[in-house]
Design a protein around this motif. Structure first.
Motif, PDB file in Angstrom:
ATOM      1  N   VAL A 186       0.862  -1.175   0.000  1.00  0.00           N
ATOM      2  CA  VAL A 186       0.000   0.000   0.000  1.00  0.00           C
ATOM      3  C   VAL A 186       0.902   1.229   0.000  1.00  0.00           C
ATOM      4  CG1 VAL A 186      -1.694   1.327   1.315  1.00  0.00           C
ATOM      5  CG2 VAL A 186      -1.895  -1.154   1.188  1.00  0.00           C
ATOM      6  N   LEU A 187       0.644   2.163  -0.893  1.00  0.00           N
ATOM      7  CA  LEU A 187       1.442   3.387  -0.962  1.00  0.00           C
ATOM      8  C   LEU A 187       0.854   4.416  -0.001  1.00  0.00           C
ATOM      9  CD1 LEU A 187       1.851   3.615  -4.842  1.00  0.00           C
ATOM     10  CD2 LEU A 187       3.400   2.535  -3.185  1.00  0.00           C
ATOM     11  N   LYS A 188       1.574   4.693   1.054  1.00  0.00           N
ATOM     12  CA  LYS A 188       1.157   5.690   2.042  1.00  0.00           C
ATOM     13  C   LYS A 188       1.917   6.972   1.713  1.00  0.00           C
ATOM     14  CE  LYS A 188       1.107   6.432   7.067  1.00  0.00           C
ATOM     15  NZ  LYS A 188       1.598   5.872   8.358  1.00  0.00           N
ATOM     16  N   ARG A 189       1.238   7.910   1.061  1.00  0.00           N
ATOM     17  CA  ARG A 189       1.915   9.038   0.433  1.00  0.00           C
ATOM     18  C   ARG A 189       1.724  10.331   1.216  1.00  0.00           C
ATOM     19  NH1 ARG A 189       0.582   8.935  -5.902  1.00  0.00           N
ATOM     20  NH2 ARG A 189       2.218  10.533  -5.824  1.00  0.00           N
ATOM     21  N   PHE A 190       2.835  10.922   1.608  1.00  0.00           N
ATOM     22  CA  PHE A 190       2.840  12.211   2.303  1.00  0.00           C
ATOM     23  C   PHE A 190       3.167  13.305   1.285  1.00  0.00           C
ATOM     24  CE2 PHE A 190       3.521   9.167   5.654  1.00  0.00           C
ATOM     25  CZ  PHE A 190       2.885   9.698   6.758  1.00  0.00           C
ATOM     26  N   VAL A 191       2.252  13.577   0.404  1.00  0.00           N
ATOM     27  CA  VAL A 191       2.543  14.524  -0.668  1.00  0.00           C
ATOM     28  C   VAL A 191       2.572  15.969  -0.178  1.00  0.00           C
ATOM     29  CG1 VAL A 191       1.673  13.019  -2.470  1.00  0.00           C
ATOM     30  CG2 VAL A 191       0.108  14.587  -1.328  1.00  0.00           C
ATOM     31  N   LYS A 192       1.968  16.242   0.982  1.00  0.00           N
ATOM     32  CA  LYS A 192       1.938  17.604   1.512  1.00  0.00           C
ATOM     33  C   LYS A 192       2.864  17.781   2.715  1.00  0.00           C
ATOM     34  CE  LYS A 192      -2.793  18.503  -0.036  1.00  0.00           C
ATOM     35  NZ  LYS A 192      -4.171  18.904   0.365  1.00  0.00           N
ATOM     36  N   GLY A 193       3.739  16.812   2.954  1.00  0.00           N
ATOM     37  CA  GLY A 193       4.686  16.925   4.050  1.00  0.00           C
ATOM     38  C   GLY A 193       4.250  16.147   5.270  1.00  0.00           C
ATOM     39  N   ILE A 194       5.159  16.013   6.232  1.00  0.00           N
ATOM     40  CA  ILE A 194       4.894  15.180   7.397  1.00  0.00           C
ATOM     41  C   ILE A 194       3.901  15.805   8.354  1.00  0.00           C
ATOM     42  CG2 ILE A 194       7.176  14.095   7.274  1.00  0.00           C
ATOM     43  CD1 ILE A 194       8.032  15.889   9.621  1.00  0.00           C
ATOM     44  N   LEU A 216       7.529   8.949  -4.734  1.00  0.00           N
ATOM     45  CA  LEU A 216       6.088   9.220  -4.754  1.00  0.00           C
ATOM     46  C   LEU A 216       5.594   9.870  -3.459  1.00  0.00           C
ATOM     47  CD1 LEU A 216       4.689   5.940  -6.377  1.00  0.00           C
ATOM     48  CD2 LEU A 216       5.017   8.167  -7.468  1.00  0.00           C
ATOM     49  N   GLY A 217       6.473   9.958  -2.467  1.00  0.00           N
ATOM     50  CA  GLY A 217       6.078  10.528  -1.182  1.00  0.00           C
ATOM     51  C   GLY A 217       5.852   9.485  -0.107  1.00  0.00           C
ATOM     52  N   CYS A 218       6.297   8.254  -0.370  1.00  0.00           N
ATOM     53  CA  CYS A 218       6.167   7.184   0.625  1.00  0.00           C
ATOM     54  C   CYS A 218       7.335   7.293   1.606  1.00  0.00           C
ATOM     55  CB  CYS A 218       6.158   5.817  -0.038  1.00  0.00           C
ATOM     56  SG  CYS A 218       4.738   5.558  -1.120  1.00  0.00           S
ATOM     57  N   ILE A 219       7.073   7.902   2.746  1.00  0.00           N
ATOM     58  CA  ILE A 219       8.125   8.048   3.749  1.00  0.00           C
ATOM     59  C   ILE A 219       8.384   6.725   4.445  1.00  0.00           C
ATOM     60  CG2 ILE A 219       8.712   9.184   5.940  1.00  0.00           C
ATOM     61  CD1 ILE A 219       7.309  11.665   4.884  1.00  0.00           C
ATOM     62  N   ASP A 220       7.302   6.020   4.817  1.00  0.00           N
ATOM     63  CA  ASP A 220       7.474   4.669   5.347  1.00  0.00           C
ATOM     64  C   ASP A 220       6.906   3.664   4.351  1.00  0.00           C
ATOM     65  OD1 ASP A 220       4.775   5.113   5.765  1.00  0.00           O
ATOM     66  OD2 ASP A 220       4.863   4.949   7.936  1.00  0.00           O
ATOM     67  N   LEU A 221       7.276   2.402   4.532  1.00  0.00           N
ATOM     68  CA  LEU A 221       6.918   1.336   3.594  1.00  0.00           C
ATOM     69  C   LEU A 221       5.916   0.405   4.259  1.00  0.00           C
ATOM     70  CD1 LEU A 221      10.586   0.540   2.488  1.00  0.00           C
ATOM     71  CD2 LEU A 221       9.001   2.207   1.474  1.00  0.00           C
ATOM     72  N   ASN A 222       4.839   0.072   3.540  1.00  0.00           N
ATOM     73  CA  ASN A 222       3.746  -0.686   4.142  1.00  0.00           C
ATOM     74  C   ASN A 222       3.378  -1.903   3.290  1.00  0.00           C
ATOM     75  OD1 ASN A 222       2.423   1.095   6.541  1.00  0.00           O
ATOM     76  ND2 ASN A 222       3.381   2.406   5.002  1.00  0.00           N
ATOM     77  N   PRO A 223       4.195  -2.963   3.371  1.00  0.00           N
ATOM     78  CA  PRO A 223       3.927  -4.171   2.583  1.00  0.00           C
ATOM     79  C   PRO A 223       2.929  -5.101   3.274  1.00  0.00           C
ATOM     80  CG  PRO A 223       5.941  -4.457   3.821  1.00  0.00           C
ATOM     81  CD  PRO A 223       5.462  -3.064   4.119  1.00  0.00           C
ATOM     82  N   HIS A 224       2.258  -5.905   2.470  1.00  0.00           N
ATOM     83  CA  HIS A 224       1.394  -6.966   2.989  1.00  0.00           C
ATOM     84  C   HIS A 224       2.253  -8.144   3.456  1.00  0.00           C
ATOM     85  CE1 HIS A 224      -2.544  -5.308   1.759  1.00  0.00           C
ATOM     86  NE2 HIS A 224      -1.879  -4.775   0.753  1.00  0.00           N
ATOM     87  N   PRO A 225       1.697  -9.022   4.303  1.00  0.00           N
ATOM     88  CA  PRO A 225       2.484 -10.157   4.813  1.00  0.00           C
ATOM     89  C   PRO A 225       2.491 -11.357   3.878  1.00  0.00           C
ATOM     90  CG  PRO A 225       0.344 -10.146   5.863  1.00  0.00           C
ATOM     91  CD  PRO A 225       0.382  -8.929   4.976  1.00  0.00           C
TER      92      PRO A 225
END
Length: 420
Positions: free
Chosen positions: A59-67, A115-124
């Motif tokens: 899942v792409l967790k995108r912080f496009v507007k900053g933290i 893309l703005g993905c600061i952290d990575l959120n993979p499925h198991p």
């Protein structure tokens, strides 16, 4: 052209060109980290970061507007992407499906960070078998008022429960307040079975550490304990993987540890700067995780011995909804955490006598997953307030409806046919 005016920079990663847009954009003002700095961090620790994400839909967790602004969650892979970015199509219980990005190498890692993905959120799960997880995830989530030593105590109990049932746990800081323990398993069980194994682990940890740990799903029933969050193993859930940078001002990192380090560590010690030094000096403490594949037979046998978990009572209004065993009032539903907390402060100002009797864990702040972003709910548990002195439910301080755009004229919810 000045460096600050650069619109993009193309970097070579393993023979592939990756375009970094706005490379000088300041992502973490406090330590002065730019977007390009963040990309270079992930490339430097790629050996460890890929161990947690490679081959898994994400899942792409995108912080496009900053933290400082809420991220939005994007399941679908962007239509415009390099031809070397792999994808996998996940099917959900709702009947929806999503073609998600699968990171396979360092170049793909750099691409998702751009893309703005600061952290990575993979499925198991791995992309070649989307129905059978190869990882059981133990998320130790402390309630307010819980200190690090209690989290550590619960982590060691969880390690012992895993070991007693033939499994090896690999600890890491969550990058926030808690600890994650990753467990490699043979991909032979369904999501339902893996979640049952995780719930059984949580119940056993609670039995071995009463008062310290909780397997209770409902937050208001946990008290000042460490919640062993078994539901992170549900099919639609993801967690921040190893070496993920979290969207906190100090650029904190979810960092793998040796068990010998856990007691003496603190989450705030591990930032982008310190983890880069640590990785250069010692490599990845979790380097052996893929060689320690276990089986769930032991935990599933324990599930049979313990029997079904206690179910919450249902309300008498005919809705079938759960009825809380605690005296709860709701304070706010807000689009942002800041708005929710401001509403809480207004409520506190009106009820100072009540506030004086609350314990830290009585204030329940929940980040609720919407269709593509989080919204926030605040409730107060009045269990420590005498019944005669408990304030009644009042109009919400903030009354945000996260589903407003999906409501028909009569108020009925009507969701789009596929996820974002």
């Amino acid at each position: 052209m000045s460096p600050a005016a650069r619109a993009a920079e193309v970097i070579d990663v393993g023979g592939r060109e990756v375009r970094i847009s706005h490379p000088d954009k300041l992502v973490f003002p406090e330590p002065g980290l730019t977007k390009l700095d963040l990309v270079q961090y992930y490339l430097t620790v790629a050996d460890g970061a890929l161990r947690g994400v490679a081959g898994r839909p994400m899942v792409l967790k995108r912080f496009v507007k900053g933290i400082d602004q809420e991220a939005f969650f994007q399941k679908r892979a962007p239509e415009k992407r390099p031809d070397w970015i792999e994808t996998a199509t996940l099917h959900y219980a709702s009947g929806n499906s999503a073609e998600e990005v699968v990171v396979t190498d360092a170049a793909a890692l750099a691409w998702v960070v751009n893309l703005g993905c600061i952290d990575l959120n993979p499925h198991p799960v791995r992309a070649d078998d989307l129905d059978h997880p190869d990882e059981l995830r133990v998320d130790l989530d402390p309630m307010p008022g819980v200190d690090w030593s209690q989290i550590v105590d619960v982590a060691f109990v969880a390690r012992d429960v895993l070991s007693d049932h033939g499994l090896v746990g690999w600890p890491k800081t969550s990058g926030s307040r808690g600890i994650h323990i990753s467990v490699r398993i043979a991909p032979e069980w369904s999501f339902t079975e893996v979640r049952l194994a995780a719930e059984t682990l949580a119940r056993e940890v609670e039995l071995r550490a009463p008062g310290l740990a909780s397997a209770r799903w409902w937050k208001e029933e946990r008290g000042e304990s460490v919640f062993v969050d078994f539901n992170q193993n549900a099919k639609d859930r993801t967690v921040a993987s190893a070496y993920s940078v979290r969207a906190l001002p100090d650029a904190r990192v979810s960092t793998p540890l040796d068990w010998s380090e856990v007691a003496g560590s603190r989450p705030e010690r591990f930032t982008v700067a310190t983890v880069l030094e640590r990785f250069a000096e010692r490599g990845d403490p979790a380097a052996g995780i893929d060689d320690a594949v276990g089986r769930l037979d032991g935990l599933l046998r324990l599930a049979e011995e313990l029997g079904p978990a206690e179910k919450p009572p249902r309300g008498s209004d005919g809705s079938g909804r759960r009825q809380s065993t605690m005296p709860l009032i709701e304070i706010a539903r807000a689009k942002t955490k800041e708005e929710a907390l401001e509403g809480l402060e207004r409520w506190k100002a009106r009820h100072p006598d009540v506030v004086a009797r609350l314990e830290p864990a009585d204030v329940l702040v929940d980040g609720m997953r919407g269709t593509s972003s989080l919204w926030y709910r605040i409730r107060v548990n009045l269990q420590h307030v005498a019944e005669a002195d408990r304030p009644a439910q009042e109009p919400l301080e903030v009354d945000y409806d996260p589903w407003a755009r999906y409501r028909d004229e009569d108020g009925t919810l009507s969701f789009p046919g596929s996820p974002s």
